[in-house]
Design a protein around this motif. Structure first.
Motif, PDB file in Angstrom:
ATOM      1  N   ASP A  16      -2.669 -11.712  16.345  1.00 59.12           N
ATOM      2  CA  ASP A  16      -2.316 -10.814  15.254  1.00 59.12           C
ATOM      3  C   ASP A  16      -3.547 -10.104  14.704  1.00 59.12           C
ATOM      4  O   ASP A  16      -3.521  -8.897  14.454  1.00 59.12           O
ATOM      5  CB  ASP A  16      -1.593 -11.573  14.136  1.00 59.12           C
ATOM      6  N   THR A  19      -4.656  -7.497  17.439  1.00 58.40           N
ATOM      7  CA  THR A  19      -3.751  -6.347  17.592  1.00 58.40           C
ATOM      8  C   THR A  19      -3.671  -5.516  16.312  1.00 58.40           C
ATOM      9  O   THR A  19      -3.565  -4.294  16.370  1.00 58.40           O
ATOM     10  CB  THR A  19      -2.338  -6.782  18.030  1.00 58.40           C
ATOM     11  N   THR A  20      -3.729  -6.166  15.159  1.00 58.56           N
ATOM     12  CA  THR A  20      -3.698  -5.420  13.897  1.00 58.56           C
ATOM     13  C   THR A  20      -4.945  -4.563  13.754  1.00 58.56           C
ATOM     14  O   THR A  20      -4.857  -3.375  13.408  1.00 58.56           O
ATOM     15  CB  THR A  20      -3.567  -6.368  12.690  1.00 58.56           C
ATOM     16  N   GLU A  30      -0.928  -0.840   7.978  1.00 61.59           N
ATOM     17  CA  GLU A  30      -0.350  -2.172   7.812  1.00 61.59           C
ATOM     18  C   GLU A  30       1.020  -2.040   7.167  1.00 61.59           C
ATOM     19  O   GLU A  30       1.191  -1.325   6.176  1.00 61.59           O
ATOM     20  CB  GLU A  30      -1.274  -3.029   6.938  1.00 61.59           C
ATOM     21  N   ASN A  36      -1.594  -3.903   3.009  1.00 55.56           N
ATOM     22  CA  ASN A  36      -1.973  -2.496   3.122  1.00 55.56           C
ATOM     23  C   ASN A  36      -2.818  -2.082   1.917  1.00 55.56           C
ATOM     24  O   ASN A  36      -3.846  -1.419   2.068  1.00 55.56           O
ATOM     25  CB  ASN A  36      -0.733  -1.611   3.253  1.00 55.56           C
ATOM     26  N   MET A  48      -8.078 -10.614   6.646  1.00 56.67           N
ATOM     27  CA  MET A  48      -7.152 -11.275   7.564  1.00 56.67           C
ATOM     28  C   MET A  48      -7.582 -12.712   7.847  1.00 56.67           C
ATOM     29  O   MET A  48      -6.746 -13.610   7.912  1.00 56.67           O
ATOM     30  CB  MET A  48      -7.026 -10.481   8.858  1.00 56.67           C
ATOM     31  N   VAL A  78       5.514 -10.247  15.270  1.00 57.52           N
ATOM     32  CA  VAL A  78       4.514  -9.331  14.705  1.00 57.52           C
ATOM     33  C   VAL A  78       3.558  -8.849  15.780  1.00 57.52           C
ATOM     34  O   VAL A  78       3.254  -7.652  15.883  1.00 57.52           O
ATOM     35  CB  VAL A  78       3.740 -10.020  13.546  1.00 57.52           C
ATOM     36  N   ASN A  82       2.931  -5.109  17.091  1.00 57.85           N
ATOM     37  CA  ASN A  82       1.587  -4.513  17.116  1.00 57.85           C
ATOM     38  C   ASN A  82       1.249  -4.012  18.517  1.00 57.85           C
ATOM     39  O   ASN A  82       0.656  -2.941  18.679  1.00 57.85           O
ATOM     40  CB  ASN A  82       0.524  -5.529  16.677  1.00 57.85           C
TER      41      ASN A  82
END
Length: 87
Positions: A16, A19-20, A30, A36, A48, A78, A82
């Motif tokens: 996560d 990829t985020t 986000e 966000n 994160m 998720v 992503n």
């Protein structure tokens, strides 16, 4: 003890984060409104990492196999989302 499931939980967390961050680099935003808002004010990586560590601690403290596995499933979704964004 929930240790084995917590180790499994760490894998989608790492995916996560990667990829985020990649999606954000490509101009995505986000989807979590709170994150966000925070990402607009602070660097996404340390935020994160802190969020992931707090989540890991909470799952360890609650010691629930079912909750940990449910979180794994949610984070797999998720990560897949992503992945679609960064492809």
């Amino acid at each position: 003890m929930n240790t084995a499931f917590l180790i499994i939980f760490i894998l989608p967390q790492i995916a996560d984060v990667w990829t985020t961050l990649r999606a954000l680099e490509l101009g995505a935003r986000e989807m979590n409104p709170l994150l966000n808002w925070i990402f607009q004010r602070f660097d996404a990586l340390p935020v994160m990492v802190i969020v992931k560590l707090v989540g890991l601690w909470a799952l360890w403290w609650l010691d629930s196999y079912l909750l940990t596995m449910a979180c794994c499933v949610v984070y797999l979704w998720v990560v897949l989302n992503n992945w679609k964004v960064i492809r």
